[in-house]
Design a protein around this motif. Structure first.
Motif, PDB file in Angstrom:
ATOM      1  N   ALA A 167      -5.259   8.601   5.898  1.00 18.57           N
ATOM      2  CA  ALA A 167      -4.634   7.653   6.827  1.00 18.57           C
ATOM      3  C   ALA A 167      -5.651   6.657   7.369  1.00 18.57           C
ATOM      4  CB  ALA A 167      -3.955   8.407   7.975  1.00 18.57           C
ATOM      5  N   GLU A 168      -6.865   7.104   7.649  1.00 12.77           N
ATOM      6  CA  GLU A 168      -7.912   6.207   8.159  1.00 12.77           C
ATOM      7  C   GLU A 168      -8.315   5.183   7.105  1.00 12.77           C
ATOM      8  OE1 GLU A 168     -10.738   4.265  10.414  1.00 12.77           O
ATOM      9  OE2 GLU A 168      -9.116   5.580  11.050  1.00 12.77           O
ATOM     10  N   VAL A 169      -8.484   5.625   5.859  1.00  7.37           N
ATOM     11  CA  VAL A 169      -8.837   4.694   4.786  1.00  7.37           C
ATOM     12  C   VAL A 169      -7.702   3.683   4.598  1.00  7.37           C
ATOM     13  CG1 VAL A 169      -9.333   4.461   2.323  1.00  7.37           C
ATOM     14  CG2 VAL A 169     -10.431   6.281   3.652  1.00  7.37           C
ATOM     15  N   ARG A 170      -6.476   4.144   4.629  1.00  7.81           N
ATOM     16  CA  ARG A 170      -5.340   3.223   4.497  1.00  7.81           C
ATOM     17  C   ARG A 170      -5.377   2.174   5.598  1.00  7.81           C
ATOM     18  NH1 ARG A 170       1.095   4.219   3.583  1.00  7.81           N
ATOM     19  NH2 ARG A 170       1.646   2.012   3.795  1.00  7.81           N
ATOM     20  N   SER A 171      -5.603   2.605   6.822  1.00  7.82           N
ATOM     21  CA  SER A 171      -5.665   1.678   7.953  1.00  7.82           C
ATOM     22  C   SER A 171      -6.773   0.637   7.762  1.00  7.82           C
ATOM     23  CB  SER A 171      -5.882   2.472   9.245  1.00  7.82           C
ATOM     24  OG  SER A 171      -6.044   1.613  10.336  1.00  7.82           O
ATOM     25  N   GLN A 172      -7.936   1.095   7.331  1.00  9.77           N
ATOM     26  CA  GLN A 172      -9.077   0.180   7.115  1.00  9.77           C
ATOM     27  C   GLN A 172      -8.782  -0.813   5.984  1.00  9.77           C
ATOM     28  OE1 GLN A 172     -11.916  -0.155   8.782  1.00  9.77           O
ATOM     29  NE2 GLN A 172     -11.546   1.513  10.212  1.00  9.77           N
ATOM     30  N   VAL A 173      -8.174  -0.326   4.904  1.00  8.10           N
ATOM     31  CA  VAL A 173      -7.839  -1.199   3.774  1.00  8.10           C
ATOM     32  C   VAL A 173      -6.802  -2.234   4.205  1.00  8.10           C
ATOM     33  CG1 VAL A 173      -6.713  -1.261   1.500  1.00  8.10           C
ATOM     34  CG2 VAL A 173      -8.505   0.423   1.969  1.00  8.10           C
ATOM     35  N   GLU A 174      -5.784  -1.822   4.944  1.00 11.34           N
ATOM     36  CA  GLU A 174      -4.764  -2.762   5.414  1.00 11.34           C
ATOM     37  C   GLU A 174      -5.376  -3.832   6.319  1.00 11.34           C
ATOM     38  OE1 GLU A 174      -1.874  -0.042   7.061  1.00 11.34           O
ATOM     39  OE2 GLU A 174      -0.698  -0.069   5.200  1.00 11.34           O
ATOM     40  N   ARG A 175      -6.329  -3.430   7.170  1.00 12.86           N
ATOM     41  CA  ARG A 175      -7.007  -4.425   8.025  1.00 12.86           C
ATOM     42  C   ARG A 175      -7.856  -5.372   7.185  1.00 12.86           C
ATOM     43  NH1 ARG A 175      -6.567  -0.924  11.747  1.00 12.86           N
ATOM     44  NH2 ARG A 175      -8.410   0.269  12.139  1.00 12.86           N
ATOM     45  N   LEU A 176      -8.591  -4.808   6.227  1.00 14.02           N
ATOM     46  CA  LEU A 176      -9.428  -5.622   5.343  1.00 14.02           C
ATOM     47  C   LEU A 176      -8.603  -6.678   4.632  1.00 14.02           C
ATOM     48  CD1 LEU A 176     -12.102  -6.143   3.708  1.00 14.02           C
ATOM     49  CD2 LEU A 176     -11.210  -4.467   2.070  1.00 14.02           C
ATOM     50  N   LEU A 177      -7.447  -6.282   4.137  1.00 14.85           N
ATOM     51  CA  LEU A 177      -6.586  -7.209   3.399  1.00 14.85           C
ATOM     52  C   LEU A 177      -5.673  -8.006   4.318  1.00 14.85           C
ATOM     53  CD1 LEU A 177      -5.671  -4.841   0.417  1.00 14.85           C
ATOM     54  CD2 LEU A 177      -7.520  -6.535   0.548  1.00 14.85           C
ATOM     55  N   ARG A 178      -5.845  -7.801   5.610  1.00 12.67           N
ATOM     56  CA  ARG A 178      -5.068  -8.487   6.652  1.00 12.67           C
ATOM     57  C   ARG A 178      -3.564  -8.278   6.488  1.00 12.67           C
ATOM     58  NH1 ARG A 178      -9.639 -11.551   6.091  1.00 12.67           N
ATOM     59  NH2 ARG A 178     -10.682 -12.184   7.985  1.00 12.67           N
ATOM     60  N   LEU A 179      -3.209  -7.051   6.120  1.00 12.38           N
ATOM     61  CA  LEU A 179      -1.799  -6.710   6.001  1.00 12.38           C
ATOM     62  C   LEU A 179      -1.255  -6.302   7.357  1.00 12.38           C
ATOM     63  CD1 LEU A 179      -1.942  -4.618   2.701  1.00 12.38           C
ATOM     64  CD2 LEU A 179      -1.415  -7.040   2.977  1.00 12.38           C
ATOM     65  N   VAL A 180      -2.177  -5.932   8.264  1.00 13.61           N
ATOM     66  CA  VAL A 180      -1.814  -5.630   9.655  1.00 13.61           C
ATOM     67  C   VAL A 180      -2.815  -6.347  10.549  1.00 13.61           C
ATOM     68  CG1 VAL A 180      -0.778  -3.385   9.139  1.00 13.61           C
ATOM     69  CG2 VAL A 180      -3.193  -3.511   9.676  1.00 13.61           C
TER      70      VAL A 180
ATOM     71  N   VAL B 244       0.852  -1.181   0.000  1.00 15.92           N
ATOM     72  CA  VAL B 244       0.000   0.000   0.000  1.00 15.92           C
ATOM     73  C   VAL B 244       0.894   1.239   0.000  1.00 15.92           C
ATOM     74  CG1 VAL B 244      -1.835   1.252   1.184  1.00 15.92           C
ATOM     75  CG2 VAL B 244      -1.759  -1.245   1.323  1.00 15.92           C
ATOM     76  N   LEU B 245       0.662   2.114  -0.956  1.00 16.41           N
ATOM     77  CA  LEU B 245       1.424   3.353  -1.059  1.00 16.41           C
ATOM     78  C   LEU B 245       0.452   4.525  -1.008  1.00 16.41           C
ATOM     79  CD1 LEU B 245       3.473   2.210  -4.165  1.00 16.41           C
ATOM     80  CD2 LEU B 245       4.254   2.133  -1.802  1.00 16.41           C
ATOM     81  N   GLU B 246       0.851   5.606  -0.346  1.00 16.34           N
ATOM     82  CA  GLU B 246       0.027   6.803  -0.324  1.00 16.34           C
ATOM     83  C   GLU B 246       0.435   7.699  -1.481  1.00 16.34           C
ATOM     84  OE1 GLU B 246      -0.320   8.846   3.417  1.00 16.34           O
ATOM     85  OE2 GLU B 246      -0.715   6.977   4.485  1.00 16.34           O
ATOM     86  N   ALA B 247      -0.568   8.311  -2.108  1.00 18.19           N
ATOM     87  CA  ALA B 247      -0.343   9.278  -3.183  1.00 18.19           C
ATOM     88  C   ALA B 247      -1.172  10.517  -2.850  1.00 18.19           C
ATOM     89  CB  ALA B 247      -0.735   8.676  -4.527  1.00 18.19           C
ATOM     90  N   PRO B 248      -0.660  11.335  -1.911  1.00 22.79           N
ATOM     91  CA  PRO B 248      -1.415  12.500  -1.447  1.00 22.79           C
ATOM     92  C   PRO B 248      -1.787  13.411  -2.610  1.00 22.79           C
ATOM     93  CG  PRO B 248       0.523  12.129  -0.093  1.00 22.79           C
ATOM     94  CD  PRO B 248       0.636  11.209  -1.271  1.00 22.79           C
ATOM     95  N   PRO B 249      -2.882  14.138  -2.520  1.00 26.27           N
ATOM     96  CA  PRO B 249      -3.604  14.358  -1.282  1.00 26.27           C
ATOM     97  C   PRO B 249      -4.699  13.335  -0.984  1.00 26.27           C
ATOM     98  CG  PRO B 249      -4.492  15.813  -2.955  1.00 26.27           C
ATOM     99  CD  PRO B 249      -3.351  15.043  -3.583  1.00 26.27           C
TER     100      PRO B 249
END
Length: 142
Positions: A128-141, A74-79
């Motif tokens: 950041a919140e969406v990233r956290s939710q996506v990582e949990r969904l995909l069980r990356l964290v 997962v990479l962030e591409a702000p904004p």
């Protein structure tokens, strides 16, 4: 063993040269080159070569990939964008998983290619919140 290797090489060459969507078509193409594998022999060779039907056509996939979320980055591409990198052929599956997930606040939607998913976030403050939710969904964290 030479015939087995010749068959493997012919399979890889044919799949690299054209889109093949059916094992029967592959069998006919192989027969035209002097190979005559049975369906079970062809299936065994495809499995050994890590060839699977992905998005309607046969192609080589990364050996050992346990599933669509194996090795996702997962990479962030702000904004307001996230970029997911997947194994080849898995981006659309991962994109659908994200789109169908309940309760990801701020998620606008996804666009998926072969190995990349773009995730649009409605409000940059929620990135950041969406990233956290996506990582949990995909069980990356955990």
């Amino acid at each position: 063993m030479g015939e087995e290797q010749d068959l493997d090489e012919a399979i890889l060459r044919l799949l690299g040269a054209q889109e093949i969507t059916d094992q029967a078509v592959l069998q006919r193409l192989l027969a035209a080159e002097g190979h005559a594998p049975s369906q079970s022999t062809l299936s065994r060779h495809l499995k050994r070569l890590s060839i699977q039907k992905v998005r309607g056509r046969y192609q080589r996939v990364e050996p050992g990939a346990a599933g669509p979320t194996q090795g996702v980055r997962v990479l962030e591409a702000p904004p307001n964008m996230l970029v997911l990198k997947t194994a080849p052929g898995y981006a659309q599956v991962v994109g659908v998983m994200v789109d169908r997930a309940p309760d990801i606040p701020g998620l606008a939607g996804t666009v998926a290619g072969d190995d990349t998913v773009f995730i649009a976030v409605r409000d940059p403050s929620l990135l950041a919140e969406v990233r956290s939710q996506v990582e949990r969904l995909l069980r990356l964290v955990p």
